[in-house]
Design an enzyme around this catalytic site. Sequence first.
Site, short mmCIF file in Angstrom:
data_model
loop_
_atom_site.label_atom_id
_atom_site.label_comp_id
_atom_site.label_asym_id
_atom_site.label_seq_id
_atom_site.Cartn_x
_atom_site.Cartn_y
_atom_site.Cartn_z
N ASP A 1 49.89 41.54 30.59
CA ASP A 1 49.02 42.49 31.29
C ASP A 1 47.57 42.02 31.17
OD1 ASP A 1 49.07 45.42 32.50
OD2 ASP A 1 47.32 45.30 31.18
N ILE A 2 46.84 42.05 32.30
CA ILE A 2 45.44 41.65 32.28
C ILE A 2 44.63 42.69 31.50
CG2 ILE A 2 43.40 41.13 33.68
CD1 ILE A 2 45.30 40.41 35.97
N GLU B 1 48.60 44.98 37.55
CA GLU B 1 48.06 43.80 36.88
C GLU B 1 49.01 43.25 35.82
OE1 GLU B 1 46.20 47.42 34.74
OE2 GLU B 1 46.96 46.89 36.72
N ASN C 1 37.89 46.14 38.46
CA ASN C 1 37.87 46.85 39.74
C ASN C 1 36.68 47.79 39.85
OD1 ASN C 1 40.13 45.74 41.01
ND2 ASN C 1 41.55 47.21 40.09
N ASP D 1 41.62 41.62 43.27
CA ASP D 1 42.73 40.87 43.88
C ASP D 1 42.60 39.37 43.57
OD1 ASP D 1 43.69 43.21 44.92
OD2 ASP D 1 42.99 42.84 46.96
#
Length: 227
Positions: free
Chosen positions: A101-102, A144, A109, A118
């Site tokens: 997971d980022i 993500e 965002n 994106d």
Amino acid sequence: RISIDTPIIMMTVDDADEVDIAAAEAGAVDFLLKSELNPRLLERAVRYAVNLGATLRQLRAAALRDELSGLLNRRELQNLLQNEWLRAVRFKRPFSLGLADIDSFKRVNDTYGHPVGDQVIRHVGQVLETTLRRLDRVARFGGEEFAILMPETGRREAAIAMERVRAALAQSPCVVTGQDLRIPVTLSIGVAVPLEDANTPDALVAVADRRLYAAKNAGRDTVRVEN
């Protein structure tokens, strides 16, 4: 029913309606009567079949891919996971599943906007694919989050592979196209091993997910392979 990629043209002397229907149900893309056959008609039929076959292959390939990242999508990853699980159970071959997971993606965002977010997702996907083996399979699992299926890989080897991925991404900021902007990106990763950690594919995903969030709670930018 025929289940091969090569488009099939059926030729027959029988023009009965049931033969036409049977040809279509068997997978033929065209139906020609020998009594009406000529070079021009045959050329047209072959050209149509080749173009249709190419279009169908493109559609099938697109159905397996995530539109944003170009990685495998979650549905295809789950199919591959089921197959790998059956192989592990039947032939006692190891594999591992990683969920990544980022870190702090919402902040990306909120700060830079979703188009930049994106680009970050695509960047992470590219780093994963270039860092891992060709044998491994990478999918966008949702939002993500990414899934990495590693055949022929036990816990120790998976830990090394995921640490290599984590380090590669930490050293490769996302360069935003058209802007003087380099965004640092890190991953938190959880790893699970079948049979040792779980008795079903769904349970394996749950264990990897739990370890992923344990990695986040431990400070992010880390790999967790055990409880």
